[in-house]
Design an enzyme around this catalytic site. Structure first.
Site, PDB file in Angstrom:
ATOM      1  CB  CYS A   2     -18.252  -3.729 -22.007  1.00  0.00           C
ATOM      2  SG  CYS A   2     -16.924  -2.851 -21.180  1.00  0.00           S
ATOM      3  NE  ARG A  27     -25.665  -3.924 -22.207  1.00  0.00           N
ATOM      4  CZ  ARG A  27     -25.461  -4.687 -21.149  1.00  0.00           C
ATOM      5  NH1 ARG A  27     -24.270  -4.784 -20.622  1.00  0.00           N
ATOM      6  NH2 ARG A  27     -26.445  -5.344 -20.605  1.00  0.00           N
ATOM      7  CD1 TRP A  74     -18.231   3.896 -19.543  1.00  0.00           C
ATOM      8  CD2 TRP A  74     -17.564   2.525 -17.908  1.00  0.00           C
ATOM      9  NE1 TRP A  74     -18.128   4.640 -18.386  1.00  0.00           N
ATOM     10  CE2 TRP A  74     -17.716   3.825 -17.362  1.00  0.00           C
ATOM     11  CE3 TRP A  74     -17.146   1.499 -17.067  1.00  0.00           C
ATOM     12  CZ2 TRP A  74     -17.480   4.118 -16.026  1.00  0.00           C
ATOM     13  CZ3 TRP A  74     -16.912   1.791 -15.731  1.00  0.00           C
ATOM     14  CH2 TRP A  74     -17.082   3.088 -15.221  1.00  0.00           C
ATOM     15  CG  ASN A  98     -19.838  -6.288 -19.204  1.00  0.00           C
ATOM     16  OD1 ASN A  98     -19.287  -5.344 -18.640  1.00  0.00           O
ATOM     17  ND2 ASN A  98     -21.132  -6.551 -19.088  1.00  0.00           N
ATOM     18  N   GLY A  99     -16.781  -6.579 -17.535  1.00  0.00           N
ATOM     19  CA  GLY A  99     -16.520  -6.834 -16.116  1.00  0.00           C
ATOM     20  C   GLY A  99     -15.083  -6.471 -15.775  1.00  0.00           C
ATOM     21  CD  GLU A 479     -32.417  12.506 -10.826  1.00  0.00           C
ATOM     22  OE1 GLU A 479     -31.461  11.987 -10.228  1.00  0.00           O
ATOM     23  OE2 GLU A 479     -32.721  12.218 -12.001  1.00  0.00           O
ATOM     24  CE  LYS A 483     -30.376  12.725 -14.718  1.00  0.00           C
ATOM     25  NZ  LYS A 483     -30.918  11.727 -13.840  1.00  0.00           N
ATOM     26  CD  GLU A 486     -26.358  11.688 -15.344  1.00  0.00           C
ATOM     27  OE1 GLU A 486     -25.671  10.671 -15.469  1.00  0.00           O
ATOM     28  OE2 GLU A 486     -27.539  11.650 -14.960  1.00  0.00           O
ATOM     29  CG  HIS A 502     -26.324  23.879   9.575  1.00  0.00           C
ATOM     30  ND1 HIS A 502     -26.245  24.396  10.851  1.00  0.00           N
ATOM     31  CD2 HIS A 502     -27.629  23.595   9.363  1.00  0.00           C
ATOM     32  CE1 HIS A 502     -27.455  24.406  11.394  1.00  0.00           C
ATOM     33  NE2 HIS A 502     -28.310  23.921  10.505  1.00  0.00           N
ATOM     34  CE  LYS A 602     -30.200   4.274 -19.200  1.00  0.00           C
ATOM     35  NZ  LYS A 602     -30.599   5.520 -18.505  1.00  0.00           N
TER      36      LYS A 602
HETATM   37  O1  M6R Z   1     -29.613   0.979 -13.796  1.00  0.00           O
HETATM   38  P1  M6R Z   1     -29.570   1.614 -12.431  1.00  0.00           P
HETATM   39  O2  M6R Z   1     -30.808   2.376 -12.105  1.00  0.00           O
HETATM   40  O3  M6R Z   1     -29.201   0.651 -11.356  1.00  0.00           O
HETATM   41  O4  M6R Z   1     -28.395   2.687 -12.541  1.00  0.00           O
HETATM   42  C1  M6R Z   1     -28.017   3.435 -11.423  1.00  0.00           C
HETATM   43  C2  M6R Z   1     -27.154   4.605 -11.814  1.00  0.00           C
HETATM   44  O5  M6R Z   1     -26.006   4.156 -12.490  1.00  0.00           O
HETATM   45  C3  M6R Z   1     -27.909   5.594 -12.705  1.00  0.00           C
HETATM   46  O6  M6R Z   1     -29.072   6.062 -12.102  1.00  0.00           O
HETATM   47  C4  M6R Z   1     -27.000   6.799 -13.051  1.00  0.00           C
HETATM   48  O7  M6R Z   1     -26.737   7.544 -11.903  1.00  0.00           O
HETATM   49  C5  M6R Z   1     -27.649   7.658 -14.139  1.00  0.00           C
HETATM   50  N1  M6R Z   1     -26.662   8.042 -15.115  1.00  0.00           N
HETATM   51  C6  M6R Z   1     -28.260   8.908 -13.604  1.00  0.00           C
HETATM   52  O8  M6R Z   1     -28.822   9.695 -14.608  1.00  0.00           O
END
Ligand code: M6R
Length: 607
Positions: A2, A27, A74, A98-99, A479, A483, A486, A502, A602
């Site tokens: 947040c 955020r 969030w 936030n938290g 990765e 991508k 998400e 396997h 984020k």
């Molecule tokens: O800020 P950070 O690199 O610690 O964040 C880690 C993950 O939350 C971040 O990489 C997340 O998986 C992204 N949305 C991936 O695109």
């Protein structure tokens, strides 16, 4: 997670609060709200969904006042509705958080038993009631907060406004970041320096357990023991220039295309081209004595760490463990003396990673961090700070931060190898030469944007997609799948190419596209054999390789993407581009919200 902002000023604050939220919307974007203090009233405006809805609400129902707090959410506890939107208010106080307040259930039961009525499902509202009770009993804002903070368990950054005290706000932090900004006759609270950039560059970072009273004249800071403390005022480098998309359709697209520039920028701090050496910032410990490296991270940063494991072991022959931060502490890892714990994070604030860092510190490990925000909590708590110079990354899907992390990690692995006498000057020079080729090769990869955009139409109808890679390209497969998941919401899995047979091979049919990452090189033939196993079962293959690889194995594929021919060392950087572009264009075809995909934020500052 947040975003929080607070202002005690002399000018109307509503528009500036909303502008501050705009800079923090990455955020969280489940809801947004502000509360100003005016004429002895708490003037609250909230809206479900994106910030644009709050803007409309504030335009229709302006909020006067020269002090106030604001929040972009969030959701953790309670659906993303207007009722659950912050600020939460009682008769006397309004607050943003936030938290997570972990003991909110028992606190809420106690409050309800005392007759307090709740209007939301959030954990946050208990704090508003607790503080309010104290104020209603006649305590000053300071004494009220002092009485409540010890009752809270979990993680929080709080900004609290008091109906009868328009001239002050109180902030507190434990486990979630909060900064104080100093202006001319105005004082601010913010989740980060970026949020406050247009208002002030003079920033103090609160430390764990700190709480602060801000007035127009400045800030009074107390530590967890309620002792008056001074926190250094630093000049933040955060730019007040609005972060814009320029000619790009999305931030993610812009950030993908920035990679040649930002990787070059990052490398310029880690290699000396003339001497053909890697160069790290001042290190206060003996790297050659490090006998084990423990890498901890989340999400995309974790995959960067997986690539780094290959490099550290191959070049420096140092054993490397790697863990998801959320798992790390709970498996009671064995951390021997003399170990280096390496944390990788774009934001430097991810709660799981930060908690793991503190655990390693308590266990006597030397702490190194690769972070993109040099003022973040991780940066400030590290023994060795290795910044990436990617610039602000706004798209929720991490792209340029990843390739910059890889650039730093490759340089770090080479430095380890050189200091441990595992590579000689000629080998170090060779590594430097390959690394310096990366920006041009990234540019070469970006030239294939149009054909990847066309190919996205083949991927968009799929329900499931598999990604395969071997060696350092296996994390790239993970990765690529992350991508795609998400931002396009298509189910995708990454697999080590040889592991496919396997079990997951049972999933293969003509409806499941299989994206194969196979730069020509030592592992090429083995990966191609696994690709043939897919083809033999009717699988539709997209082969990503260089001209030589496509020549050898491209025939019969549903599609191919040609990458420049690169040395295996920099292949993970270069092959990141097609998987990013494929996810990006597939999301565009599907019409999903690329920069703010559903359910995500984020920076994840809760465990
Ligand atoms: O800020 P950070 O690199 O610690 O964040 C880690 C993950 O939350 C971040 O990489 C997340 O998986 C992204 N949305 C991936 O695109």
């Amino acid at each position: 997670m947040c975003g929080i902002i607070g202002i005690v000023g002399t000018q109307p604050v509503a528009d500036r609060l909303v502008d501050g939220l705009r800079r923090m919307e990455y955020r969280g974007y489940d809801s947004a709200g502000i509360c100003t203090l005016h004429d002895g009233q708490l003037v609250r405006r909230r809206a479900q969904g994106k910030l644009a809805n709050l803007v409309t609400e504030v335009a229709a129902n302006p909020a006067s006042g020269t002090s106030g707090i604001a929040h972009t959410r969030w959701a953790t506890h309670g659906a993303p509705t207007q009722n659950n939107a912050h600020p939460h208010a009682t008769g006397e106080v309004a607050l943003v958080h936030n938290g997570i307040i972990e003991n909110f259930r028992s606190l809420r039961q106690e409050l309800e038993a005392r007759g307090r009525v709740f209007e939301s499902e959030t954990d946050t509202e208990v704090v508003a009631h607790l503080v309010s009770e104290q104020v209603e009993a006649g305590k000053s804002p300071q004494d009220a907060v002092k009485a409540v903070l010890p009752q809270l368990r979990g993680a929080f950054a709080l900004a609290i406004a008091f109906r009868q005290h328009p001239d002050l706000l109180i902030g507190a932090r434990l486990g979630s970041p909060l900064v104080v900004g100093y202006g001319e006759g105005e004082t601010f609270l913010g989740s980060d320096a970026l949020a406050l950039a247009p208002l002030t560059q003079k920033i103090s970072y609160l430390e764990e357990g700190d709480w602060v009273v801000i007035t127009r004249d400045g800030a009074t800071i107390y530590d967890a023991d309620n002792q008056l403390v001074e926190r250094e005022i630093t000049i933040s480098g955060a730019s007040a220039v609005a972060i814009e998309k320029g000619n790009y359709r999305h931030f993610m697209q812009k950030e993908i295309f920035e990679q040649p520039t930002v990787v070059a920028q990052t490398l310029s701090s880690y290699v000396r081209p003339l001497e053909q050496k890697v160069a790290l910032p001042q290190i206060d410990f003996d790297i050659s004595a490090i006998n084990r490296v423990t890498i901890v991270a989340c999400g995309t940063s974790y995959y960067a760490g997986m690539v780094a494991k290959y490099w550290f072991e191959q070049f420096a022959r140092v054993p490397v463990d790697i863990d998801f931060a959320s798992e790390f502490r709970y498996r009671e890892p064995v951390l021997e003396k003399g170990g280096l714990a390496l944390f990788i994070s774009q934001s430097g604030e991810t709660a799981d990673t930060l908690a793991a860092l503190r655990h390693c510190k308590a266990e006597g490990q030397t702490i190194a961090v690769v972070v993109n925000v040099p003022t973040s909590s991780m940066a400030r708590e590290a023994d060795l700070l290795l910044p990436t110079h990617a610039g602000p990354e706004i798209g929720v899907a991490s792209t340029k931060a990843f390739t910059c992390q890889l650039a730093v990690l490759a340089a770090l692995a080479a430095h380890f190898a050189a200091r441990k006498g595992r590579i000689d000057a000629a080998e170090e020079a060779e590594i430097v030469r390959y690394l310096l080729e990366a920006p041009a090769c990234l540019n070469g990869a970006l030239q294939h944007d149009d054909e990847i955009a066309a190919m996205a139409h083949l991927i968009a109808p799929a329900r499931d997609v598999l990604y395969l890679g071997r060696g350092p390209d296996f994390p790239l497969a993970l990765e690529g799948a992350l991508k795609l998941k998400e931002i396009s919401y298509i189910h995708a899995e990454g697999y080590a190419a040889g592991e496919m047979k396997h079990g997951p091979i049972a999933l293969i049919d003509e409806a499941v596209p299989v994206i194969v990452l196979a730069p020509s090189g030592p592992l090429f033939e083995k990966t191609v054999s696994n690709m043939q196993e897919v083809r033999a079962r009717g699988g539709q293959i997209v082969l990503i390789s260089d001209a030589q690889g496509l020549e050898e194995a491209g025939e019969g594929c549903m599609a191919t993407i040609e990458m420049p021919k690169v040395h295996p060392l920099i292949a993970p950087l270069v092959y990141a581009v097609p998987v990013q572009l494929l996810a990006y264009h597939t999301a565009c075809v599907k019409g999903t919200d690329v920069d703010q995909p559903r359910n995500l934020a984020k920076s994840v500052t809760v465990e």
